[in-house]
Design a protein around this motif. Structure first.
Motif, PDB file in Angstrom:
ATOM      1  N   VAL A 136       0.836  -1.208   0.000  1.00 20.10           N
ATOM      2  CA  VAL A 136       0.000   0.000   0.000  1.00 20.10           C
ATOM      3  C   VAL A 136       0.865   1.250   0.000  1.00 20.10           C
ATOM      4  O   VAL A 136       0.642   2.181  -0.802  1.00 20.10           O
ATOM      5  CB  VAL A 136      -0.981   0.000   1.202  1.00 20.10           C
ATOM      6  CG1 VAL A 136      -1.677   1.352   1.335  1.00 20.10           C
ATOM      7  CG2 VAL A 136      -2.004  -1.112   1.035  1.00 20.10           C
ATOM      8  N   GLU A 186      -5.244   6.623  -0.067  1.00 28.76           N
ATOM      9  CA  GLU A 186      -4.987   5.470   0.821  1.00 28.76           C
ATOM     10  C   GLU A 186      -6.011   4.371   0.540  1.00 28.76           C
ATOM     11  O   GLU A 186      -5.655   3.203   0.409  1.00 28.76           O
ATOM     12  CB  GLU A 186      -5.072   5.934   2.279  1.00 28.76           C
ATOM     13  CG  GLU A 186      -4.850   4.835   3.290  1.00 28.76           C
ATOM     14  CD  GLU A 186      -3.384   4.619   3.644  1.00 28.76           C
ATOM     15  OE1 GLU A 186      -3.087   3.578   4.243  1.00 28.76           O
ATOM     16  OE2 GLU A 186      -2.554   5.467   3.309  1.00 28.76           O
ATOM     17  N   ILE A 209      -5.303   0.594  -0.956  1.00 30.40           N
ATOM     18  CA  ILE A 209      -5.737  -0.602  -0.212  1.00 30.40           C
ATOM     19  C   ILE A 209      -6.606  -1.476  -1.111  1.00 30.40           C
ATOM     20  O   ILE A 209      -6.452  -2.702  -1.145  1.00 30.40           O
ATOM     21  CB  ILE A 209      -6.492  -0.207   1.082  1.00 30.40           C
ATOM     22  CG1 ILE A 209      -5.514   0.411   2.079  1.00 30.40           C
ATOM     23  CG2 ILE A 209      -7.220  -1.399   1.687  1.00 30.40           C
ATOM     24  CD1 ILE A 209      -6.179   1.072   3.283  1.00 30.40           C
TER      25      ILE A 209
END
Length: 108
Positions: free
Chosen positions: A50, A62, A66
């Motif tokens: 990630v 983010e 993910i």
């Protein structure tokens, strides 16, 4: 996509006959797009994948990073980004340089 169109401008030639000048408008084709793919990685941690995705592709949030990591983990391959060839090659090669497995393919 808009096709070239001729614009007709009637005029008169010295002999009195009508002359039609055609002005051709050029249309740009969009450049081909490429998919940057991340392959499942049994070696690196999920956190590393990630953070590496976010470093290499700054436009990924983010949550997006993910989602890509989980897609690769669960299905074997995750779609990172769709872009022009040059940035696609850059992203893929940079991911490889950081120990991740990545390929590119033309967008279908």
């Amino acid at each position: 996509m808009t096709l070239p169109q001729a614009v007709e401008t009637p005029g008169r030639s010295p002999g009195g006959a009508a002359v039609i000048d055609k002005e051709v408008q050029r249309v740009r084709k969009p450049s081909p797009r490429y998919r940057v793919l991340l392959h499942n990685d049994p070696v690196n941690s999920m956190e590393y994948v990630v953070s590496t995705l976010r470093q290499v592709v700054p436009s990924l949030s983010e949550q997006d990073a993910i989602a890509v990591m989980l897609e690769a983990h669960n299905t074997g391959m995750g779609l990172v980004i769709v872009c022009d060839l040059e940035p696609a090659e850059f992203y893929s090669e940079t991911l490889k340089g950081k120990g991740l497995s990545s390929t590119i393919e033309p967008e279908a």
